[in-house]
Scaffold this motif. Structure first.
Motif: not given
Length: 268
Positions: A112-136
């Motif tokens: 994630g570059s600049s704002m993309g780092a924010w999107v990346a961190l939120r993306l991980i939150e969403e994946l972990r909320g779905r029980g899919e955090g291990e994908r990252v």
């Protein structure tokens, strides 16, 4: 023969329904033979697109090491549909989730570059909320700008910018990178408050490498240090580049990016 990053074919997915529907453009490189390494997923910055120097170099590196690479444009950016002024973190996060669900086949490293780092961190939150955090499998954050609307924009608004937000729903400021001004909407700022990640401990469950220039005029390196303080339980490495700017697109910066990717792959 493998395609070069500039001619990797564009494919599209549709995200959203009705008036909120938009066509998202992706460039997906598939390693042959199929790779067991994590795919590299590029998440660009505000007003950036997937044809930028770092995005292309990430795909080129994926070809060298023999793994998949996914680049895409948020709505209102590059080759994707939609109006830029409709963009919010929630909207671009929805598109990012749709892309990784559609295009990744196994584990992935989010870059994630600049704002993309924010999107990346939120993306991980969403994946972990779905029980899919291990994908990252790992995170590379380049000049990370999580919470930039609340942390970097709102505290520094001038009276004129506040008036413009109230009256017109947006304000403009000159861009160092384009003849067109940057546009920040009231919707982006209000939505940003609901997507903050630096409100408490951040748990990604994966190793993280931060690359930050100390001469960054857009995102002060103190912001990256603050982010690191919010990640007490993660394996975090930060590289501070004394003469680095916000783009970090010089040859030596790209070399650091490649090394950061290699270091994360070595940990998988």
């Amino acid at each position: 023969m493998s395609a070069t990053p500039t001619d990797t074919e564009i494919t599209r997915i549709e995200v959203g329904k009705g008036d909120a529907g938009r066509s998202i453009a992706m460039r997906v490189f598939r390693a042959e033979p199929a790779s067991t390494l994590p795919a590299l997923v590029w998440l660009g910055g505000y007003r950036s697109d997937m044809t930028g120097t770092k995005a292309i170099e990430v795909e080129r590196h994926a070809q060298v090491i023999g793994t998949d690479c996914i680049r895409f444009d948020y709505s209102g950016h590059g080759s994707s549909g939609g109006d830029f002024r409709d963009g919010t973190i929630s909207r671009w996060l929805e598109e990012s989730l749709a892309v990784v669900d559609q295009a990744t086949r196994g584990r992935m490293i989010l870059i994630g570059s600049s704002m993309g780092a924010w999107v990346a961190l939120r993306l991980i939150e969403e994946l972990r909320g779905r029980g899919e955090g291990e994908r990252v499998a790992g995170l590379v954050l380049i000049a990370p700008a999580p919470d930039f609307t609340a942390e970097l924009i709102e505290p520094n608004l001038t009276e004129g910018e506040k008036a413009s937000l109230s009256e017109r729903g947006y304000f403009e400021e000159p861009s160092e990178y384009s003849a067109e001004p940057n546009i920040f909407t009231r919707a982006l700022i209000e939505d940003g408050r609901h997507n903050r990640v630096m409100k408490g401990p951040i748990e990604t469950g994966c190793p993280v490498h931060i690359l930050q220039g100390m001469r960054d005029p857009d995102v002060p390196y103190a912001h990256a240090l603050k982010l690191m303080e919010h990640m007490p339980s993660d394996d975090v490495v930060m590289t501070l580049i004394r003469d680095g700017d916000h783009r970090l697109s010089r040859e030596e910066d790209v070399a650091r990016l490649r090394q950061a990717i290699n270091d994360l792959i070595a940990k998988t």
